[in-house]
Scaffold this active site. Structure first.
Site, PDB file in Angstrom:
ATOM      1  N   ILE A  33     -11.836   7.665  -7.834  1.00 47.20           N
ATOM      2  CA  ILE A  33     -12.651   8.874  -8.158  1.00 47.20           C
ATOM      3  C   ILE A  33     -11.773  10.180  -8.344  1.00 47.20           C
ATOM      4  O   ILE A  33     -10.892  10.476  -7.746  1.00 47.20           O
ATOM      5  CB  ILE A  33     -13.608   9.287  -7.066  1.00 47.20           C
ATOM      6  N   TRP A 161      -4.074   9.519   1.985  1.00 42.82           N
ATOM      7  CA  TRP A 161      -4.565  10.073   0.849  1.00 42.82           C
ATOM      8  C   TRP A 161      -4.386  11.541   0.633  1.00 42.82           C
ATOM      9  O   TRP A 161      -4.107  12.087  -0.391  1.00 42.82           O
ATOM     10  CB  TRP A 161      -6.171   9.648   0.599  1.00 42.82           C
ATOM     11  N   LYS A 185       0.858  -0.224   1.943  1.00 37.96           N
ATOM     12  CA  LYS A 185      -0.573  -0.074   1.591  1.00 37.96           C
ATOM     13  C   LYS A 185      -0.986   1.393   1.555  1.00 37.96           C
ATOM     14  O   LYS A 185      -1.117   2.062   2.117  1.00 37.96           O
ATOM     15  CB  LYS A 185      -1.428  -0.811   3.018  1.00 37.96           C
ATOM     16  N   SER A 239      -5.232   9.173  10.826  1.00 44.68           N
ATOM     17  CA  SER A 239      -5.908   9.682  12.258  1.00 44.68           C
ATOM     18  C   SER A 239      -5.387   9.073  13.219  1.00 44.68           C
ATOM     19  O   SER A 239      -5.047   7.859  13.457  1.00 44.68           O
ATOM     20  CB  SER A 239      -7.593   9.455  12.046  1.00 44.68           C
ATOM     21  N   CYS A 294      -2.108  17.187   8.387  1.00 44.83           N
ATOM     22  CA  CYS A 294      -2.134  16.991   9.836  1.00 44.83           C
ATOM     23  C   CYS A 294      -1.438  18.282  10.485  1.00 44.83           C
ATOM     24  O   CYS A 294      -1.399  18.516  11.724  1.00 44.83           O
ATOM     25  CB  CYS A 294      -1.185  15.789  10.129  1.00 44.83           C
TER      26      CYS A 294
END
Length: 487
Positions: A33, A161, A185, A239, A294
């Protein structure tokens, strides 16, 4: 390449396994997207358990030869990757902005960071050969001992991301420099820049199986990588909650784990600070990449004597920031990268208002498509509120005041995180004193959030396990072997 047309350059949308671009075992695909328009711009093949097994087997097989290459040979490949990224700079920046939503100027910084990282680890790889058998001084003349640094094995790299390609480079470059083979990944949300980087790496001369790339979800790709017995090292950025799951999953096979996790960092503005500089640093630390960092210094601690003046300037700057499509001239802040995070940020803003914090500016969404949120500033934020204590990962700043240096340091350290901090002061001794007292892995004094690959990245407490960048990043993918024999 334009914002609406990807046809003038090849777009990689398949898995990379053992040097071959291929479909996933289940034949499923992921929609990619554009967060600025909410339109589907591509579909990529979606990996699952069977693809993980194929990729790990390929990496295991390739490791047999790759680990015996010299540091100089690996440096040649790393420099070729850097030159390939440099040659594709504009196209990669466009892919970043399309897939992530960040302004094109920010995406260009990201691509330059990737080049610098591969060049730096090429230099380190080149030095490995001469340092390979460093002799150790022993208290006994009867023995000789030396240290070897050897690659750990197959490394699983799980990246987020918010900074596609950058976080990958911080992991991939040192892993390859050390002699590891890799299964990467990328986030299922931003796979396009990562796949383009992988294509450049293959063209640079990486042998089949040394780098394998599996777009897919955490459950279908990340989890089986973390538990796979042939994976020697897992490096995860994301996270804190998911990082804890990765660490638990890796425990059964006692593999190496590196974690770069969350943050709730502070910028401390003292009464002697240059107010223009302070506002620049606060805006950069809170709104760069739409606050999706972060390292976002989203907690603003300001001396009470200058708080009103600072808040007035900060609100004006936030209101003047141009938010919109990353390719439009003058845009300074782009979209939130995905709908789920967009909704989380809006929920955090609503909870902040409900907690008694004062909304100074922002918190609204412009009309039209796209995951856009206007820069948001709160004041009088309760110290026990989620707004102050939990990572928001969006363009939201929280302002509180302090009276003394000790109070400011205590407030900054009062968090389960410890990634970064910024100090703004006209007193050099105070800057040094406060930076030493802060419980954070990176501290900037009167400086923007500049990061060099030669330094280090990581934090205290629940922000990190291990360090990336610098020689520490290379060491994370090495095993140490002591060899001893009679003199």
């Amino acid at each position: 390449m334009t914002t609406n047309d990807l046809s003038d350059a090849p777009l990689h949308t398949q898995l990379l396994v053992d040097g071959t671009w291929c479909k996933g075992a289940a034949g499923r695909r992921l929609d990619v997207i554009n967060p600025s328009t909410e339109a589907v711009i591509a579909q990529v093949d979606r990996a699952e358990d069977a693809d993980v097994e194929r990729a790990v087997q390929a990496a295991t097989h390739a490791f047999v030869a790759w680990k015996h290459t010299t540091g100089a040979q690996r440096a040649t490949v790393l420099r070729a990757i850097a030159r390939g990224v440099q040659a594709s700079h504009d196209r990669l920046a466009v892919l970043q902005s399309l897939n992530n939503g960040k302004p094109l100027a920010e995406a260009q910084i990201d691509v330059s960071d990737v080049v610098a990282t591969f060049d730096y680890y090429a230099d380190l790889a080149e030095r490995l050969d001469a340092a390979q058998e460093t002799e150790i001084d022993l208290p006994s003349p009867d023995f000789r001992a030396w240290i070897r640094r050897e690659p750990a094995g197959v490394a699983a790299l799980i990246v987020p991301w918010n900074f596609p390609m950058v976080t990958t480079a911080w992991k991939l470059a040192p892993a390859l420099a050390a002699g590891c083979t890799v299964v990467l990944k990328p986030s299922e949300i931003t796979p396009l820049p990562e796949l383009a980087l992988a294509a450049i790496a293959v063209q640079a001369g990486l042998p089949p199986g040394v780098l394998n790339v599996l777009p897919g979800t955490g459950a279908e790709v990340g989890a089986p990588l973390a538990t796979h017995p042939r994976v020697a090292k897992v490096s995860f950025t994301g996270s804190t909650a998911v990082g804890a799951q990765v660490m638990k999953a890796a425990a059964d096979t006692i593999k190496g784990v590196g974690l770069e996790l969350g943050g709730k960092s502070s910028i401390l503005v003292f009464e002697d600070a240059d107010m223009d500089l302070a506002v620049d640093l606060i805006v950069g630390g809170g709104f760069f990449n739409a606050g999706q960092m972060c390292s976002a210094t989203s907690r603003v601690l300001v001396h009470s004597s200058v708080a009103a003046a600072l808040l007035e300037r900060l609100a004006r700057r936030a209101e003047d920031l141009v938010v919109g499509d990353p390719f439009l001239p003058g845009v300074q802040m782009g979209a939130i990268t995905n709908r789920l995070q967009y909704e989380r940020v809006l929920q955090a803003i609503a909870q902040g208002c409900a907690s008694g914090a004062q909304l100074v500016t922002g918190g609204t969404t412009p009309a039209g498509p796209g995951y856009f949120i206007r820069p948001t500033v709160f004041s009088h934020v309760p110290a026990n509120s989620a707004l102050w204590r939990e990572e928001i990962f969006g363009p939201v700043l929280c302002v509180r005041t302090f009276e003394t240096e000790a109070e400011a340091v205590a407030a900054a350290n009062d968090t389960r995180y410890g990634l970064v901090a910024s100090v703004v002061t006209g007193d050099a001794q105070r800057g040094a004193r406060v930076s030493a007292a802060l419980e954070a892995g990176v501290v900037w004094i009167n400086a923007p959030q500049v990061i060099f690959p030669q330094t280090s990245w990581g934090g205290y407490k629940q922000s990190s396990l291990g360090r990336e960048l610098g020689p520490f990043g290379l060491a994370a993918y090495q095993e140490i072997k002591q060899v001893l024999r009679p003199a």
